[in-house]
Scaffold this active site. Structure first.
Site, PDB file in Angstrom:
ATOM      1  N   THR A 114      -0.779  -2.928  10.822  1.00  0.00           N
ATOM      2  CA  THR A 114      -1.434  -2.809   9.493  1.00  0.00           C
ATOM      3  C   THR A 114      -0.607  -3.593   8.478  1.00  0.00           C
ATOM      4  O   THR A 114       0.441  -3.138   7.888  1.00  0.00           O
ATOM      5  CB  THR A 114      -1.730  -1.846   8.845  1.00  0.00           C
ATOM      6  OG1 THR A 114      -2.772  -2.128   7.795  1.00  0.00           O
ATOM      7  CG2 THR A 114      -0.683  -0.923   8.291  1.00  0.00           C
ATOM      8  N   GLU A 139       5.969   4.861   7.214  1.00  0.00           N
ATOM      9  CA  GLU A 139       5.666   5.958   6.477  1.00  0.00           C
ATOM     10  C   GLU A 139       6.473   7.017   7.157  1.00  0.00           C
ATOM     11  O   GLU A 139       6.385   7.756   7.984  1.00  0.00           O
ATOM     12  CB  GLU A 139       4.306   6.257   6.836  1.00  0.00           C
ATOM     13  CG  GLU A 139       3.410   5.081   6.100  1.00  0.00           C
ATOM     14  CD  GLU A 139       2.108   5.166   6.278  1.00  0.00           C
ATOM     15  OE1 GLU A 139       1.128   4.747   5.599  1.00  0.00           O
ATOM     16  OE2 GLU A 139       1.534   5.686   7.246  1.00  0.00           O
ATOM     17  N   ASN A 171      -0.430  10.526   5.756  1.00  0.00           N
ATOM     18  CA  ASN A 171      -1.714  10.083   6.275  1.00  0.00           C
ATOM     19  C   ASN A 171      -2.729  11.049   6.531  1.00  0.00           C
ATOM     20  O   ASN A 171      -3.743  10.904   6.754  1.00  0.00           O
ATOM     21  CB  ASN A 171      -1.344   9.620   7.781  1.00  0.00           C
ATOM     22  CG  ASN A 171      -0.764   8.453   7.704  1.00  0.00           C
ATOM     23  OD1 ASN A 171      -1.385   7.305   7.493  1.00  0.00           O
ATOM     24  ND2 ASN A 171       0.595   8.175   7.985  1.00  0.00           N
ATOM     25  N   LYS A 202       4.169  -7.166   4.054  1.00  0.00           N
ATOM     26  CA  LYS A 202       3.791  -5.679   3.592  1.00  0.00           C
ATOM     27  C   LYS A 202       3.562  -4.925   4.800  1.00  0.00           C
ATOM     28  O   LYS A 202       3.049  -5.598   5.903  1.00  0.00           O
ATOM     29  CB  LYS A 202       2.774  -5.655   2.744  1.00  0.00           C
ATOM     30  CG  LYS A 202       1.433  -6.012   2.849  1.00  0.00           C
ATOM     31  CD  LYS A 202       0.452  -5.081   3.876  1.00  0.00           C
ATOM     32  CE  LYS A 202       0.472  -3.557   3.338  1.00  0.00           C
ATOM     33  NZ  LYS A 202      -0.330  -2.712   4.169  1.00  0.00           N
ATOM     34  N   THR A 220       0.764  -1.087  -0.052  1.00  0.00           N
ATOM     35  CA  THR A 220      -0.067  -0.034  -0.082  1.00  0.00           C
ATOM     36  C   THR A 220       1.093   1.083  -0.065  1.00  0.00           C
ATOM     37  O   THR A 220       1.489   1.614  -0.915  1.00  0.00           O
ATOM     38  CB  THR A 220      -0.938  -0.031   1.147  1.00  0.00           C
ATOM     39  OG1 THR A 220      -0.272  -0.386   2.431  1.00  0.00           O
ATOM     40  CG2 THR A 220      -2.111  -0.946   1.009  1.00  0.00           C
ATOM     41  N   THR A 271      -6.846  10.230  -0.869  1.00  0.00           N
ATOM     42  CA  THR A 271      -6.787  10.964  -2.175  1.00  0.00           C
ATOM     43  C   THR A 271      -5.479  10.716  -2.645  1.00  0.00           C
ATOM     44  O   THR A 271      -5.436  11.167  -3.724  1.00  0.00           O
ATOM     45  CB  THR A 271      -6.939  12.675  -1.513  1.00  0.00           C
ATOM     46  OG1 THR A 271      -6.048  12.985  -0.789  1.00  0.00           O
ATOM     47  CG2 THR A 271      -8.424  12.923  -1.268  1.00  0.00           C
TER      48      THR A 271
END
Length: 411
Positions: free
Chosen positions: A198, A284, A406, A187, A161, A411
């Site tokens: 996650t 991230e 985040n 992942k 992702t 979007t």
């Protein structure tokens, strides 16, 4: 003086560019179906014969439909032959519609591969609460036997992702004179926190092993690896780790009483640890992998709790981003870990530099510590000096980019 723990000797060989298909009898692939705009978004792993299966799953109260179905199938047969994974949509919090689509996915996969539907596992990752578009899923299933799509790198990319990098590893070792291989892929980048994050993890091996022992290996290893990582303190609704053992190498059945059980377990644990650290490193917006090792705890549970408390602290994580040797944030996180700490015994090191002795800060060379903190891997060592139990946790720094990623995820 800080305690030193002797590390176990490796009994396995790390394969260069190893994957989930490095073990004999496994294939994998992936395609683009339209669930995501341009990226590959549907992948699979297939074993030539039904494989002994074990799973660990998120502790989040909201468990996604594919996870529920996979758990049901693993519990029913203790075997899985085909795993399919989609990214771009979590099929979570989607009610009866989501569960029916998960069931329909299993039925179509089973038909395409010519296997029983209870031998199908399903995993999904992506946006929560959006109905799963089913046409792309059907499109992906139609490619399960397409020779052009049977590339393990396709699988590794299809499950991502917000990850920047694919995550894979494999090791080899000898059991009963047979070359046994253990491979893995995963992942995970955001919504990462101990107790499953996650993240999705897949471990494959061509070893013959009974279900009880495989389940033990996975659960014990998860507590030391996947449950010891954090990026942001969030736990997702979809996360699982599946282990598949197809026994194609024909070794004597591995159980906990097998004379080479500890050797197999060491290789299995190494694969999981590498994947877990890769997830933490790929957090991230992260720029650094942070390792927190706790020594001298009264129990292993206490050691894990302290390590998790420190690695989960946003103040520690931001200090690491700024290369700030602010050990006060570390000692504070130790103190609120809800463990019976004796402050006057605690030692802390940043890299090789001791900054706290017996709970009190000591003079240290700021420039030396700065040179440690600017590296892309930083180790924090905490010695509680109470007993002999240890634990290690991994995480990453917290950066401006984490907020950017985040704040616009949908979007």
């Amino acid at each position: 003086m800080l305690t030193h723990i002797k590390k176990p000797v490796k009994t396995f060989h790390i394969l260069e560019d190893g994957h989930v298909t490095s073990p004999k009898g496994f294939t994998a692939g992936g395609v683009h179906t339209g669930l995501r705009k341009v990226a590959l978004d549907f992948g699979w792993i297939h074993s030539e014969i039904p494989a002994t299966a074990a799973g660990v799953y998120t502790l989040n109260s909201f468990q996604a439909a594919p996870l529920k179905l996979t758990k049901k199938h693993v519990n029913k047969t203790q075997q899985i032959q085909t795993v399919v994974v989609n990214s771009g949509n979590a099929n979570s919090c989607t009610g009866e519609d989501g569960y029916l689509k998960a069931q329909a996915t299993a039925e179509l996969v089973a038909h395409e591969k010519g296997i029983d539907e209870h031998l199908v596992a399903i995993a999904s990752t992506g946006i929560i609460g959006v109905p799963l578009p089913f046409e792309p899923i059907k499109k992906g299933i139609q490619h399960l036997n397409d020779p052009l799509c049977q590339k393990v790198t396709n699988f590794e990319r299809a499950i991502l992702t917000t990850d920047i990098e694919t995550k894979h590893i494999a090791v080899e070792l000898e059991i009963d004179g047979k070359t046994i291989t253990i491979g893995g892929a995963a992942k995970g980048s955001g919504m990462i926190h101990p107790n499953m994050a996650t993240m999705l993890g897949f471990i494959t091996t061509d070893a013959a092993i009974d279900n009880e022992s495989l389940e033990y290996a996975l659960k014990a290893t998860t507590n030391q690896t996947f449950n010891m990582i954090t990026v942001d303190g969030d736990s997702s609704t979809n996360d699982m780790v599946l282990a598949l053992a197809n026994g194609t190498q024909g070794n004597s059945l591995l159980t906990k009483s097998h004379p080479q059980w500890t050797e197999f377990l060491a290789g299995f644990q190494y694969v999981c640890q590498v994947l877990a650290k890769s997830i933490a490193r790929d957090g991230e917006g992260a720029t650094k992998l942070i390792e927190v090792e706790v020594l001298g705890a009264q129990t292993v549970e206490a050691a894990r709790a302290v390590a998790k408390s420190v690695i989960s602290s946003n103040l520690v994580k931001t200090a690491m981003y700024g290369s700030d040797a602010n050990w006060g944030r570390i000692i504070s996180a130790i103190g609120y870990s809800n463990q019976k700490i004796e402050p006057e015994r605690v030692h802390i090191s940043i890299g090789n530099t001791v900054v706290v002795e017996k709970g009190v800060g000591i003079p240290f060379d700021e420039e030396v510590v700065m040179l440690t903190l600017v590296k892309d891997e930083v180790k924090l060592l905490i010695d509680l000096q109470q007993s002999s139990y240890t634990a290690t946790a991994w995480g990453c720094d917290l950066t401006y980019d984490y907020i950017r990623i985040n704040s616009s995820y949908r979007t």
